[in-house]
Design a protein around this motif. Structure first.
Motif, short mmCIF file in Angstrom:
data_model
loop_
_atom_site.label_atom_id
_atom_site.label_comp_id
_atom_site.label_asym_id
_atom_site.label_seq_id
_atom_site.Cartn_x
_atom_site.Cartn_y
_atom_site.Cartn_z
N CYS A 32 0.85 -1.19 0.00
CA CYS A 32 0.00 0.00 0.00
C CYS A 32 0.88 1.24 0.00
O CYS A 32 1.71 1.43 0.90
CB CYS A 32 -0.91 -0.01 1.23
SG CYS A 32 -2.02 1.41 1.35
N TRP A 33 0.70 2.08 -1.02
CA TRP A 33 1.40 3.36 -1.07
C TRP A 33 0.48 4.44 -0.53
O TRP A 33 -0.72 4.47 -0.84
CB TRP A 33 1.78 3.70 -2.51
CG TRP A 33 2.52 5.01 -2.64
CD1 TRP A 33 3.86 5.19 -2.61
CD2 TRP A 33 1.95 6.32 -2.82
NE1 TRP A 33 4.19 6.53 -2.75
CE2 TRP A 33 3.02 7.25 -2.88
CE3 TRP A 33 0.64 6.80 -2.93
CZ2 TRP A 33 2.82 8.61 -3.05
CZ3 TRP A 33 0.44 8.16 -3.08
CH2 TRP A 33 1.53 9.06 -3.15
N VAL A 34 1.05 5.34 0.30
CA VAL A 34 0.27 6.45 0.85
C VAL A 34 1.03 7.75 0.63
O VAL A 34 2.26 7.77 0.53
CB VAL A 34 -0.01 6.26 2.36
CG1 VAL A 34 -1.00 5.13 2.58
CG2 VAL A 34 1.29 6.00 3.14
N HIS A 35 0.27 8.83 0.54
CA HIS A 35 0.87 10.15 0.31
C HIS A 35 1.31 10.79 1.62
O HIS A 35 2.31 11.50 1.68
CB HIS A 35 -0.15 11.05 -0.39
CG HIS A 35 0.29 12.47 -0.53
ND1 HIS A 35 1.23 12.87 -1.45
CD2 HIS A 35 -0.08 13.59 0.14
CE1 HIS A 35 1.43 14.17 -1.35
NE2 HIS A 35 0.65 14.63 -0.39
N SER A 36 0.57 10.55 2.69
CA SER A 36 0.76 11.26 3.95
C SER A 36 1.82 10.61 4.83
O SER A 36 1.80 9.38 5.05
CB SER A 36 -0.58 11.30 4.71
OG SER A 36 -0.39 11.70 6.04
N ALA A 37 2.71 11.43 5.37
CA ALA A 37 3.71 10.92 6.31
C ALA A 37 3.05 10.36 7.56
O ALA A 37 3.59 9.46 8.21
CB ALA A 37 4.68 12.04 6.68
N ALA A 38 1.86 10.87 7.90
CA ALA A 38 1.16 10.39 9.09
C ALA A 38 0.70 8.94 8.94
O ALA A 38 0.47 8.25 9.94
CB ALA A 38 -0.05 11.29 9.38
N LYS A 39 0.57 8.47 7.71
CA LYS A 39 0.14 7.09 7.47
C LYS A 39 1.33 6.15 7.23
O LYS A 39 1.17 4.92 7.24
CB LYS A 39 -0.80 7.03 6.26
CG LYS A 39 -2.10 7.79 6.43
CD LYS A 39 -2.97 7.66 5.17
CE LYS A 39 -4.29 8.41 5.33
NZ LYS A 39 -5.15 8.31 4.11
N ASP A 40 2.50 6.71 7.00
CA ASP A 40 3.68 5.93 6.67
C ASP A 40 4.01 4.95 7.80
O ASP A 40 4.09 5.34 8.98
CB ASP A 40 4.87 6.86 6.41
CG ASP A 40 6.09 6.13 5.89
OD1 ASP A 40 5.92 5.10 5.20
OD2 ASP A 40 7.21 6.58 6.17
N THR A 58 3.33 2.63 3.03
CA THR A 58 4.61 3.29 2.87
C THR A 58 4.50 4.47 1.92
O THR A 58 3.69 4.45 0.97
CB THR A 58 5.69 2.32 2.35
OG1 THR A 58 6.94 3.01 2.21
CG2 THR A 58 5.30 1.74 0.99
N THR A 59 5.32 5.47 2.16
CA THR A 59 5.44 6.61 1.23
C THR A 59 6.59 6.40 0.27
O THR A 59 6.85 7.26 -0.58
CB THR A 59 5.66 7.91 2.01
OG1 THR A 59 6.84 7.77 2.83
CG2 THR A 59 4.48 8.26 2.89
N ASP A 60 7.30 5.29 0.39
CA ASP A 60 8.49 5.00 -0.40
C ASP A 60 8.10 4.42 -1.76
O ASP A 60 7.81 3.21 -1.86
CB ASP A 60 9.39 4.04 0.36
CG ASP A 60 10.74 3.83 -0.31
OD1 ASP A 60 10.87 4.15 -1.52
OD2 ASP A 60 11.66 3.33 0.36
#
Length: 352
Positions: A32-40, A58-60
């Motif tokens: 799962c890719w996410v945009h928000s650092a809060a979800k990383d 991950t945001t990576d």
């Protein structure tokens, strides 16, 4: 072996897609890719209000591209063709509700190249566009001959769309009429809906001389309207209508339209949904004519829609259910015209 799927972005569509992947007997969520650092770094189950799933967001981007997976459901708010090309080149099929339903040659060329490099397929789907605007008019045209006109149109209360930043800052609800009419919204929407119109024109065999015309109209509040994005002040945009017509001579042969209202009260002009209420309509003029009303993809109340909008869920499910068919398709950009019938799957309690 289940098909390994990555979810890209976890907004409303993304969260619903994760639920659909978990229930689909042929799919397995692996990333799962996410945009928000809060979800990383958070467990994806936590992001959708469930028990831990053992899959971390991950945001990576590089890490996601390196994952072993069969497909990515790509559902950000704003699409990025470079990201999609990178996913395709990494050998992962892409199903998305944010574009590429029926792209023109210039737009398609780099993505076709990426598909060939990765040996995979790109498919644009969704609900509108991605269903109502092209799939359903074409599907119902099969019961007619000598077709002269097809239409796909949406009538929705935009208060039930739980994406406040999009509604206010991108769609321009609450802005002045002049700001809305000169915003990039029509251009943004046309990127998808014009593809839908062209698909209908091409598949039905209408003249290549057809001209596509666009219409944008707004209605403003006559008194303050309470909404999930905050009050819509008097004189500010509280309803919008967008329409795309394909015209041959003086005849409209394809029409796609959306009607988005902040309720039906205190609007100028005094627009309403009419006695039929919220709905989607499909119309075919031919021999014989056909008229279809679709219900169930709009919530019963604003509160219910903010909590879980069935139109958002339907968009996600159309993506999820497409994955097995897209993974089995030949490499390249694949449209509804190229794929077999896409179907859902039985509830886990009732399946094989």
């Amino acid at each position: 072996m289940a098909l390994r799927v990555i979810q890209w972005a976890t907004g409303g569509v993304g969260q619903a897609a994760i639920e659909g992947i978990l229930r689909h007997p042929e799919l397995e969520l692996v990333g799962c890719w996410v945009h928000s650092a809060a979800k990383d770094g958070r467990d994806v189950g936590e992001l959708i209000g469930r028990a831990p799933l053992g899959v971390r967001a991950t945001t990576d981007t590089a890490a996601v591209l390196a994952m072993d997976a069969d497909a990515v459901i790509y559902a950000p708010i704003v699409p990025n063709a470079d990201d999609v090309a990178a996913i395709l080149r990494s050998g992962k099929n892409v199903v998305t509700p944010v574009g590429w339903f029926y792209p023109g040659a210039t737009e398609a060329e780099p993505l076709e190249a990426a598909c060939r490099a990765g040996g995979v397929t790109l498919h644009g789907t969704g609900i509108n566009p991605g269903g109502i605007a092209e799939l359903h008019p074409l599907m119902f045209s099969a019961w007619s001959s000598a077709v002269t006109y097809v239409r796909g149109e949406e009538f929705s209360d935009i208060r039930t769309y739980n994406s406040p930043d999009v509604v206010r800052w991108i769609m321009c609800f609450g802005a002045t009429a002049d700001e809305a009419m000169h915003s990039p919204m029509l251009k943004v929407l046309s990127g998808g809906f014009v593809q839908s119109v062209r698909m209908c024109l091409d598949v039905l065999g209408f003249s290549t001389d057809a001209e596509i015309r666009t219409v944008q109209e707004v209605a403003v509040a006559t008194a303050a309207i309470d909404s999930p994005i905050g009050p819509i002040e008097p004189g500010r945009v509280a309803a919008q209508r967008f329409q795309w017509d394909a015209v041959i001579g003086d005849r409209v042969v394809v029409r796609v339209a959306v009607n988005w209202l902040m309720g039906e009260e205190q609007l100028d002009p005094p627009w309403t949904f009419g006695p039929e209420g919220e709905r989607f309509e499909i119309e075919v003029k031919g021999d014989p004519d056909c008229f279809v009303t679709i219900r169930g993809w709009q919530p019963q109340t604003v509160k219910a829609g903010v909590a879980r909008n069935p139109g958002i869920v339907a968009t996600a499910m159309h993506c999820v259910n497409s994955v097995p068919y897209v993974c089995a398709a030949e490499p390249g950009i694949t449209t509804y015209v190229d794929l077999p019938l896409i179907a859902g799957r039985a509830h886990p309690d009732l399946g094989r």
